[in-house]
Design a protein around this motif. Structure first.
Motif, PDB file in Angstrom:
ATOM      1  N   ILE A  25      -1.235   9.910  -1.432  1.00 36.27           N
ATOM      2  CA  ILE A  25      -2.261  10.528  -0.591  1.00 36.27           C
ATOM      3  C   ILE A  25      -2.362  12.012  -0.926  1.00 36.27           C
ATOM      4  O   ILE A  25      -3.460  12.560  -1.065  1.00 36.27           O
ATOM      5  CB  ILE A  25      -1.944  10.307   0.906  1.00 36.27           C
ATOM      6  CG1 ILE A  25      -2.074   8.822   1.239  1.00 36.27           C
ATOM      7  CG2 ILE A  25      -2.861  11.137   1.793  1.00 36.27           C
ATOM      8  CD1 ILE A  25      -1.665   8.447   2.640  1.00 36.27           C
ATOM      9  N   LEU A  26      -1.200  12.659  -1.110  1.00 36.27           N
ATOM     10  CA  LEU A  26      -1.218  14.069  -1.496  1.00 36.27           C
ATOM     11  C   LEU A  26      -1.973  14.255  -2.811  1.00 36.27           C
ATOM     12  O   LEU A  26      -2.824  15.146  -2.938  1.00 36.27           O
ATOM     13  CB  LEU A  26       0.214  14.605  -1.638  1.00 36.27           C
ATOM     14  CG  LEU A  26       0.306  16.035  -2.175  1.00 36.27           C
ATOM     15  CD1 LEU A  26      -0.311  17.029  -1.199  1.00 36.27           C
ATOM     16  CD2 LEU A  26       1.736  16.427  -2.484  1.00 36.27           C
ATOM     17  N   ALA A  27      -1.685  13.394  -3.802  1.00 38.45           N
ATOM     18  CA  ALA A  27      -2.370  13.502  -5.091  1.00 38.45           C
ATOM     19  C   ALA A  27      -3.870  13.320  -4.925  1.00 38.45           C
ATOM     20  O   ALA A  27      -4.666  14.068  -5.512  1.00 38.45           O
ATOM     21  CB  ALA A  27      -1.805  12.465  -6.063  1.00 38.45           C
ATOM     22  N   VAL A  29      -5.631  13.960  -2.233  1.00 35.85           N
ATOM     23  CA  VAL A  29      -6.166  15.146  -1.557  1.00 35.85           C
ATOM     24  C   VAL A  29      -6.316  16.293  -2.555  1.00 35.85           C
ATOM     25  O   VAL A  29      -7.327  17.009  -2.551  1.00 35.85           O
ATOM     26  CB  VAL A  29      -5.268  15.550  -0.370  1.00 35.85           C
ATOM     27  CG1 VAL A  29      -5.642  16.919   0.163  1.00 35.85           C
ATOM     28  CG2 VAL A  29      -5.357  14.512   0.739  1.00 35.85           C
ATOM     29  N   LEU A  30      -5.307  16.464  -3.440  1.00 39.75           N
ATOM     30  CA  LEU A  30      -5.412  17.524  -4.448  1.00 39.75           C
ATOM     31  C   LEU A  30      -6.654  17.316  -5.308  1.00 39.75           C
ATOM     32  O   LEU A  30      -7.422  18.253  -5.567  1.00 39.75           O
ATOM     33  CB  LEU A  30      -4.156  17.542  -5.333  1.00 39.75           C
ATOM     34  CG  LEU A  30      -2.874  18.051  -4.670  1.00 39.75           C
ATOM     35  CD1 LEU A  30      -1.685  17.876  -5.612  1.00 39.75           C
ATOM     36  CD2 LEU A  30      -3.013  19.522  -4.284  1.00 39.75           C
ATOM     37  N   LEU A  31      -6.867  16.075  -5.760  1.00 44.30           N
ATOM     38  CA  LEU A  31      -8.020  15.775  -6.597  1.00 44.30           C
ATOM     39  C   LEU A  31      -9.324  15.982  -5.815  1.00 44.30           C
ATOM     40  O   LEU A  31     -10.309  16.485  -6.366  1.00 44.30           O
ATOM     41  CB  LEU A  31      -7.915  14.327  -7.092  1.00 44.30           C
ATOM     42  CG  LEU A  31      -8.607  13.998  -8.409  1.00 44.30           C
ATOM     43  CD1 LEU A  31      -8.166  14.928  -9.519  1.00 44.30           C
ATOM     44  CD2 LEU A  31      -8.324  12.553  -8.810  1.00 44.30           C
TER      45      LEU A  31
END
Lengths: 468, 468
Positions: A25-27, A29-31
């Protein structure tokens, strides 16, 4: 934490399934944030170069990456499933996201981006409050009230009556569509005014004051028509509750806030750790936003009130400097999200199913524009102001209009063509108002009727304009 | 959008159930952020006044509002259900949240706060990279490598051997516990160094370099022991993949980044809209963080590399100023979350079930501290440096240690007492290292053995210290 790799899945912490998704999920959100910033900057820079407000570019950039085109930034209510999110596909390809977990990651990512967008508009309104002048706002209060009330009554009555008389629309859906014409997007208008350095002008303060009142009126109108659509009756008690609540909150917050602000400054001066001004101020702003939300107002009204109060303290300048980078990274999430959620396919006249909607939409757009432009001319006793600018500043419906369309759609009172017409009206007013506002403000009023001022320099001075 | 009121529920947009929750999730996030900031400031200010690093106060503030005490900030893996979140109870009371929707709102709120915490540590490492000096880091590289490798080998071998010999622990769980001793929390150490203004000192750069390498080693060790626990074998191919990937990424990112940074500066100089420096830099940082995450490294390593690269450009100063308020509002979310997730009830010796764990924990804590302190004395050929400071800087296990405990718990190889012992070791090393680090750095090394320097002034100069 390392990403859960495709074949060597490493379980993390107690609740495995949930914790495993966290890094993915973090990845995502970063994208998403990378996409949002690229879209915002691409659109904003292009608009700045062709002398249009950058915020319009952020909205268009959002359309480009959103549900209408690239499908990079989509939200669960717009996409049928996670498989429609190109961004999630990208994460599947590059970060080893398992398709079976894609739905959960998509929902988590959308949730976070939605909240970041909401925090963005909260920060924006806090900043607008900080740059506003409470005394000036109180001084122009009567004018702002006239603008707000006429801006609700005129488009509502003309829209509802016209739909019934010209298009044979039944009463309840006609009232609903008329209500959707009353909204004003304070976010878009305020951002354009800030970009034009016109926030502190008399016109700017009237528009901001009227847009804030319009926000309150919009909530009341929405509650009225929603209960009308649901039960066929108007719940008087609820309307009174909303009116009293809004009045008590806005007056109370500013009154109590002004009383307490010296203690706030003393407290902040005694803090020793990093970020004492910005963190303390955000606690105050978030608290007022939370209270506004709990009494069924909008969180942004609380943030605006907090900005107004802190603008009167000695911390104003420091706070303006520190809120600026936070606003730079959060506000684009809001405008790109608004654009990304907008489905512009309803604008395509080649699609026969759109035509009925487009004809009604033309009527609604005309009423939406004229119904707000007249408000400027209703102001009494202010010979020097640019009346057209005030009216145009009230035109964009933005996200508030989309909420009306959504409520109508969910309650089932709107026909498909009428719903599409409302969405078209929201899109056109939102996207047309910023360039018009820029045009009218960079125009010298004494020459306004004669020649357009498209070749004016980029930096618009905020000096008061004298009408001839 | 107004909150969905208790009785007059207004459905919003197409997917009603989801959209209805949005304003409630936003309200919960606002309340969570208020709680986080109050806890961080309360703890931080108290610590600043008794001459301890403020970040320790943020951790303790987190413990206070977290799963160990007030239950305001809890996460799904720590709480049995949403009913254990006092914050959600508060939203139910004040904002008309329906108990049937409480679970969904709790999950949404936790998701957002988790991601904000992760973004916080990404911003922190970006800032640390920005304040670091790549040339100095390369110069102290060999020393940092010695510190990192010994800091992995010493506690791992002493811990594993001791557990087998003294406590009759079977080999696989002993290896696991030994592995948990190898981690270093780069976030906590770097934050303390920044607070002491010692980041750019020679010791500071050795610690940062070693902590970065330790992070990479930690990922490799974790992959090794996790596959050992799962299959009883070590997947050599995966280990080689991780080692090569980490090396290629760190060297490649810095090499390519330095080549491209002039173009970056030119691009930024040509942008006209607000926030060009900060938004462009964050796109770069988030991109490297995303790449790091996709190749199974940690996102924070990418952000650190981005900071290092941009520190060499002419934008450094402007960027440092603009990242500062963003860091001020996001980094506390990380430290308070780490504290909030920590269950300190395992430290209670009154509870008989804790005693077996506490005895093993005493052994692990001693190995954890000594195993890292020796690293400073292993540095060759640097007569002037404060070796004790380097060793103490490597002590905190922080969130990395919690990941080890979580993986061990999920894979089922750890007995209950051994898992508790690891958690106690993580808590004590994390909470003890900051005050020790402050003590040792504010001490003049020439008097270090003689008298403590608790009464030193608050502002520690970053001038290089000469040993006697």
């Amino acid at each position: 934490m390392p990403l859960a790799p495709g074949k060597a899945n490493i379980p993390l912490l107690a609740e495995v399934s949930k914790a495993e998704l966290e890094p993915l999920i973090l990845a995502s959100v970063l994208l998403s944030l990378i996409t949002v910033y690229l879209a915002a900057k691409l659109g904003g820079e292009l608009c700045a170069r062709i002398n249009l407000p950058p915020v319009l570019g952020e909205l268009v950039g959002g359309v480009l990456v959103g549900v209408s085109a690239l499908h990079l930034i989509v939200f669960p209510e717009g996409a049928a499933s996670e498989s429609e999110s190109l961004l999630i596909k990208l994460v599947e390809l590059t970060a080893g996201l398992n398709p079976s977990a894609a739905l959960a990651v998509f929902q988590g990512e959308s949730e976070v981006i939605s909240v970041l967008a909401e925090l963005g508009v909260i920060i924006l309104l806090f900043e607008i409050g900080l740059e506003s002048d409470l005394k000036e706002l109180i001084r122009v209060g009567p004018q702002a009230a006239v603008v707000a009330i006429i801006g609700v009554v005129a488009p509502f009555s003309a829209g509802t009556a016209g739909l019934i008389a010209l298009f044979n629309v039944p009463t309840v859906p006609a009232v609903f569509a008329g209500a959707a014409l009353t909204a004003t997007s304070i976010g878009i208008t305020a951002k354009v005014l800030a970009e034009l350095q016109k926030l502190s002008s008399e016109e700017g303060q009237i528009i901001i004051g009227a847009a804030v009142l319009d926000d309150v009126l919009g909530i009341i109108v929405l509650a009225v028509v929603a209960s009308l659509a649901k039960t066929g009756e108007i719940e008087i008690a609820n309307v009174i509750y909303l009116v009293v609540g809004a009045a008590v909150f806005l007056v109370g917050a500013i009154f109590v806030g002004r009383l307490l602000s010296p203690f706030f400054v003393t407290l902040v001066d005694h803090l020793k750790t990093r970020g004492q001004v910005i963190v303390s101020s955000l606690v105050f702003a978030f608290l007022l936003a939370y209270i506004a939300a709990t009494i069924q107002l909008e969180a942004i009204l609380g943030a605006f009130a907090a900005g107004l109060i802190l603008a009167e303290t000695s911390k104003r300048k420091e706070l303006e400097e520190q809120i600026s980078p936070i606003s730079d990274i959060l506000v684009p999430v809001f405008f790109v999200s608004v654009g990304a959620r907008t489905d512009i396919s309803v604008l395509n006249p080649m699609d026969p199913s759109n035509r009925a909607g487009l004809i009604i939409a033309s009527f609604l757009v005309i009423v939406a524009i004229i119904g707000k432009i007249v408000t400027g001319y209703a102001i009494i006793g202010q010979p020097g102001i640019n009346r057209l600018a005030v009216g145009i500043g009230m035109i964009p419906r933005g996200e508030v209009g989309l909420v009306f369309a959504g409520v109508g759609s969910a309650s089932g009172v709107l026909s498909e063509s009428l719903e599409a017409a409302i969405i078209v009206m929201v899109i056109l007013t939102t996207f047309l108002a910023p360039p018009f506002l820029r045009l009218i403000f960079s125009d010298d009023p004494s020459q306004a009727s004669g020649e357009p001022a498209l070749d004016k320099s980029d930096s618009v001075e905020s000096s008061p304009e004298a009408s001839s």
